[in-house]
Design an enzyme around this catalytic site. Structure first.
Site, PDB file in Angstrom:
ATOM      1  N   LYS A   1       0.855  -1.194   0.000  1.00  0.00           N
ATOM      2  CA  LYS A   1       0.000   0.000   0.000  1.00  0.00           C
ATOM      3  C   LYS A   1       0.890   1.244   0.000  1.00  0.00           C
ATOM      4  CE  LYS A   1      -1.998   2.853   2.761  1.00  0.00           C
ATOM      5  NZ  LYS A   1      -2.024   4.038   1.889  1.00  0.00           N
TER       6      LYS A   1
ATOM      7  N   GLU B   1      10.621   1.433  10.071  1.00  0.00           N
ATOM      8  CA  GLU B   1      11.511   2.583   9.861  1.00  0.00           C
ATOM      9  C   GLU B   1      10.663   3.813  10.126  1.00  0.00           C
ATOM     10  OE1 GLU B   1      14.565   2.165   9.415  1.00  0.00           O
ATOM     11  OE2 GLU B   1      14.779   0.184   8.541  1.00  0.00           O
TER      12      GLU B   1
ATOM     13  N   CYS C   1      13.652  11.360   5.891  1.00  0.00           N
ATOM     14  CA  CYS C   1      13.714  10.964   7.304  1.00  0.00           C
ATOM     15  C   CYS C   1      15.104  11.211   7.891  1.00  0.00           C
ATOM     16  CB  CYS C   1      13.341   9.504   7.442  1.00  0.00           C
ATOM     17  SG  CYS C   1      14.324   8.442   6.369  1.00  0.00           S
TER      18      CYS C   1
ATOM     19  N   GLU D   1       9.671  16.324  15.074  1.00  0.00           N
ATOM     20  CA  GLU D   1       9.986  16.172  13.645  1.00  0.00           C
ATOM     21  C   GLU D   1       9.087  17.098  12.829  1.00  0.00           C
ATOM     22  OE1 GLU D   1       8.714  12.545  11.588  1.00  0.00           O
ATOM     23  OE2 GLU D   1      10.693  12.439  10.672  1.00  0.00           O
TER      24      GLU D   1
HETATM   25  P1  NDP Z   1       2.448   7.950   7.739  1.00  0.00           P
HETATM   26  O1  NDP Z   1       2.814   7.132   8.910  1.00  0.00           O
HETATM   27  O2  NDP Z   1       1.388   8.969   7.879  1.00  0.00           O
HETATM   28  O3  NDP Z   1       1.983   7.018   6.523  1.00  0.00           O
HETATM   29  C1  NDP Z   1       2.776   5.949   6.046  1.00  0.00           C
HETATM   30  C2  NDP Z   1       1.877   4.902   5.425  1.00  0.00           C
HETATM   31  O4  NDP Z   1       1.081   4.278   6.437  1.00  0.00           O
HETATM   32  C3  NDP Z   1       0.900   5.466   4.409  1.00  0.00           C
HETATM   33  O5  NDP Z   1       0.760   4.553   3.347  1.00  0.00           O
HETATM   34  C4  NDP Z   1      -0.366   5.567   5.232  1.00  0.00           C
HETATM   35  O6  NDP Z   1      -1.532   5.594   4.464  1.00  0.00           O
HETATM   36  C5  NDP Z   1      -0.287   4.320   6.061  1.00  0.00           C
HETATM   37  N1  NDP Z   1      -1.115   4.332   7.259  1.00  0.00           N
HETATM   38  C6  NDP Z   1      -1.632   5.391   7.917  1.00  0.00           C
HETATM   39  N2  NDP Z   1      -2.323   4.986   9.007  1.00  0.00           N
HETATM   40  C7  NDP Z   1      -2.221   3.630   9.033  1.00  0.00           C
HETATM   41  C8  NDP Z   1      -2.706   2.621   9.920  1.00  0.00           C
HETATM   42  N3  NDP Z   1      -3.414   2.913  11.014  1.00  0.00           N
HETATM   43  N4  NDP Z   1      -2.399   1.332   9.661  1.00  0.00           N
HETATM   44  C9  NDP Z   1      -1.648   1.009   8.573  1.00  0.00           C
HETATM   45  N5  NDP Z   1      -1.183   1.921   7.706  1.00  0.00           N
HETATM   46  C10 NDP Z   1      -1.451   3.221   7.930  1.00  0.00           C
HETATM   47  O7  NDP Z   1       3.819   8.587   7.224  1.00  0.00           O
HETATM   48  P2  NDP Z   1       3.998   9.687   6.094  1.00  0.00           P
HETATM   49  O8  NDP Z   1       3.492   9.128   4.805  1.00  0.00           O
HETATM   50  O9  NDP Z   1       3.461  10.974   6.608  1.00  0.00           O
HETATM   51  O10 NDP Z   1       5.595   9.759   5.964  1.00  0.00           O
HETATM   52  C11 NDP Z   1       6.410  10.613   6.687  1.00  0.00           C
HETATM   53  C12 NDP Z   1       7.014   9.902   7.875  1.00  0.00           C
HETATM   54  O11 NDP Z   1       7.775   8.793   7.425  1.00  0.00           O
HETATM   55  C13 NDP Z   1       7.964  10.765   8.671  1.00  0.00           C
HETATM   56  O12 NDP Z   1       7.732  10.590  10.035  1.00  0.00           O
HETATM   57  C14 NDP Z   1       9.326  10.217   8.305  1.00  0.00           C
HETATM   58  O13 NDP Z   1      10.316  10.438   9.265  1.00  0.00           O
HETATM   59  C15 NDP Z   1       9.025   8.773   8.128  1.00  0.00           C
HETATM   60  N6  NDP Z   1      10.047   8.149   7.303  1.00  0.00           N
HETATM   61  C16 NDP Z   1      10.969   7.321   7.915  1.00  0.00           C
HETATM   62  C17 NDP Z   1      11.992   6.756   7.175  1.00  0.00           C
HETATM   63  C18 NDP Z   1      12.981   5.840   7.812  1.00  0.00           C
HETATM   64  O14 NDP Z   1      13.695   5.157   7.093  1.00  0.00           O
HETATM   65  N7  NDP Z   1      13.083   5.785   9.127  1.00  0.00           N
HETATM   66  C19 NDP Z   1      12.139   7.043   5.741  1.00  0.00           C
HETATM   67  C20 NDP Z   1      11.124   7.928   5.218  1.00  0.00           C
HETATM   68  C21 NDP Z   1      10.121   8.453   5.985  1.00  0.00           C
HETATM   69  P3  NDP Z   1      -2.137   7.008   4.009  1.00  0.00           P
HETATM   70  O15 NDP Z   1      -1.094   7.732   3.263  1.00  0.00           O
HETATM   71  O16 NDP Z   1      -3.254   6.640   3.186  1.00  0.00           O
HETATM   72  O17 NDP Z   1      -2.482   7.701   5.320  1.00  0.00           O
END
Ligand code: NDP
Length: 487
Positions: free
Chosen positions: A185, A259, A293, A391
């Site tokens: 997803k 991550e 990130c 963040e």
């Molecule tokens: P989110 O956590 O909001 O979303 C990530 C994914 O999870 C999306 O596909 C989202 O769907 C989905 N999602 C949301 N709620 C749920 C749930 N309850 N159960 C399962 N899946 C769910 O992150 P962002 O997209 O906002 O990304 C930014 C974040 O990612 C930052 O915090 C960043 O630091 C982190 N990140 C970490 C990295 C690492 O390697 N440590 C690398 C890159 C980013 P939908 O979009 O439809 O809400």
């Protein structure tokens, strides 16, 4: 700064699910609009998958674990994975174009980093999987013990929007290498490149049902993480979402790889090479609009060079062109979505209320066109400031002075995050001593974001669970059976 637009040569796409080798629409008929954050124009529609679509995808993935995929010789699987990488490179321009439209990032960056490295993920794991070894022990003349690797099973891959194809393939390539099947997803705001990827995978020879894609919102992700027939979840995203996924996955005890977020420090000692520092700190602060990130958003500078650093850093950041992602001169594009833009703006307002001193930026740009924010450099905030501790995930950095190694180490570690850090010093002993004490999964010395895919990638504390890369990915995406042969 002017916002200019260039004609797009590649058509955008409507995003359907891909289940059991077919593009399909949701039974509910529900869709949402995919918005270009650089122009606010509608790029197309995206299907919203519900429990029904997730269930069909999981069933297809479960079935595909057996059959052709389950019995495919390692060499053939490796060739298919390599071919996916080749086909990504063949369609590099198209994929970079779609990634730039979806995210608002400069197209040169999408080409150079997102798409090129996505192809590299497949090329790397296609080779790596053929050299993986298993343990074996001879116990005198009593027994031989050896381990056998097996796929984990059906794996849910849930991804964020900042590096959509790069992070998705960072999970998909080792998942396929391990012989698993997947339900993916992508983020709701960046669905397009994942949709092209499944087409590429089919062309490369991945059997139907091995890779399934369900689009949708957070609830779609939740349906995957709580599904009783999904064996593991590899998730990249926000720390709070990680908590929700852990809860959802608990009843069925899924294997988890997380991550998560970060608030990464750059620590610049007075003996550092300031030319290198400025060049790299510009990148670690503002590349991809600060939406990486690993970006270093807390900058600590030793007091002897604090003023000189700020003069040169602000001067260099002023020259970064903000604007049209399709302009080759653009260094900072649009924020990924209106929601995220509002979040970053709210942090800028918090910094203003907290008495921050804005040496650069703090303003939005081209509001009638899209979601643009100037590179922003803030000083004068205390260590308790929300902007120093939370963040922001945008082109906003705070700079604080420090005097001693001990003092800055305490500040660096005073956070529940633990993803990465950059240390700048020409004193090798200090570099080794200081790096070892930082509570982060990755420390770069005199550089940033220099990657070797064999190394452990990931965070500690609230920044993640487990590591990805090389043998760490193989360990996550496989299960071991130890066999003891009595002699
Ligand atoms: P989110 O956590 O909001 O979303 C990530 C994914 O999870 C999306 O596909 C989202 O769907 C989905 N999602 C949301 N709620 C749920 C749930 N309850 N159960 C399962 N899946 C769910 O992150 P962002 O997209 O906002 O990304 C930014 C974040 O990612 C930052 O915090 C960043 O630091 C982190 N990140 C970490 C990295 C690492 O390697 N440590 C690398 C890159 C980013 P939908 O979009 O439809 O809400």
């Amino acid at each position: 700064m002017q916002l200019t637009r260039h004609n797009s040569k590649v058509k955008t796409i409507d995003c359907s699910h891909y289940i059991n080798g077919e593009f399909v629409q949701s039974k509910s008929g529900e869709t949402f609009e995919n918005i270009n954050p650089a122009t606010k124009a509608v790029l197309g529609t995206v299907q919203i998958g519900g429990k029904e679509e997730v269930d069909l995808a999981v069933k297809a993935a479960r079935k595909a674990l057996k059959g052709e995929w389950g019995s495919m010789p390692l060499k053939k699987r490796s060739q298919i994975i390599r071919k996916i990488g080749d086909l990504i490179l063949e369609r590099l321009d198209e994929l970079a174009h779609l990634e730039s439209l979806d995210t608002g990032k400069p197209i040169w960056l999408a080409k150079k980093v997102d798409i090129d490295r996505a192809a590299n993920n497949f090329h790397f794991f296609a080779d790596y999987m053929t050299t993986t070894t298993n343990e074996s022990y001879q116990q005198d003349d009593i027994a031989i013990h050896y381990s056998v690797r097996k796929p984990v099973g059906v794996v849910g891959l849930i991804n964020p929007w900042n590096l959509p194809l790069l992070l998705l393939t960072w999970k998909l390539a080792p998942a396929l290498a391990g012989g698993n099947t997947v339900v993916m997803k992508p983020s709701e705001v960046t669905p397009m490149t994942a949709t092209v990827l499944v087409e590429i995978c089919k062309e490369a020879g991945v059997p139907d049902g091995v890779i399934n894609l369900v689009h949708g919102l957070g609830e779609t992700g939740a349906a995957i993480t709580s599904h009783e027939d999904v064996d593991a979840i590899a998730f990249t995203g926000e720390t709070t979402t990680g908590t929700a996924i852990m809860k959802a996955a608990a009843p069925t005890l899924k294997k988890l790889s997380f991550e998560l977020g970060g608030k990464n420090p750059n620590i610049i000692f007075a003996d550092a090479d300031l030319d290198d520092v400025i060049e790299t700190t510009l990148k670690s602060s503002f590349i991809n609009q600060g939406e990486v990130c690993l970006c270093g958003s807390r900058i600590y500078v030793q007091r002897q060079i604090y003023d000189e650093f700020l003069d040169r850093f602000v001067d260099a950041a002023k020259k970064l062109k903000v604007g049209d992602p399709f302009d080759p001169e653009t260094k900072v594009g649009a924020m990924v979505s209106e929601e995220h833009y509002n979040k970053v703006v709210s942090y800028i307002n918090i910094a203003k209320e907290e008495g921050g001193n804005f040496l650069l930026g703090g303003k939005t740009l081209f509001e009638d066109k899209g979601f643009y924010i100037e590179p922003t450099i803030i000083t004068g905030l205390g260590t308790d400031s929300r902007c120093v501790r939370e963040e922001i995930f945008g082109p906003v950095v705070t700079v604080l002075p420090f005097d001693t190694e001990e003092e800055v180490l305490e500040q660096v570690n005073d956070t529940h995050y633990g993803l990465s850090a950059s240390v700048w010093t020409t004193d090798v002993k200090r570099a080794a001593r200081f790096s070892a004490q930082i509570e982060a999964g990755m420390v770069w010395v005199n550089t940033w974001f220099l990657r070797d895919l064999r190394t452990p990638f990931g965070g500690m504390k609230h920044s993640g669970i487990g590591r990805e890369g090389g043998t760490h990915s193989i360990d996550f995406y496989t299960e071991l059976t130890n066999v003891t042969l009595k002699l």
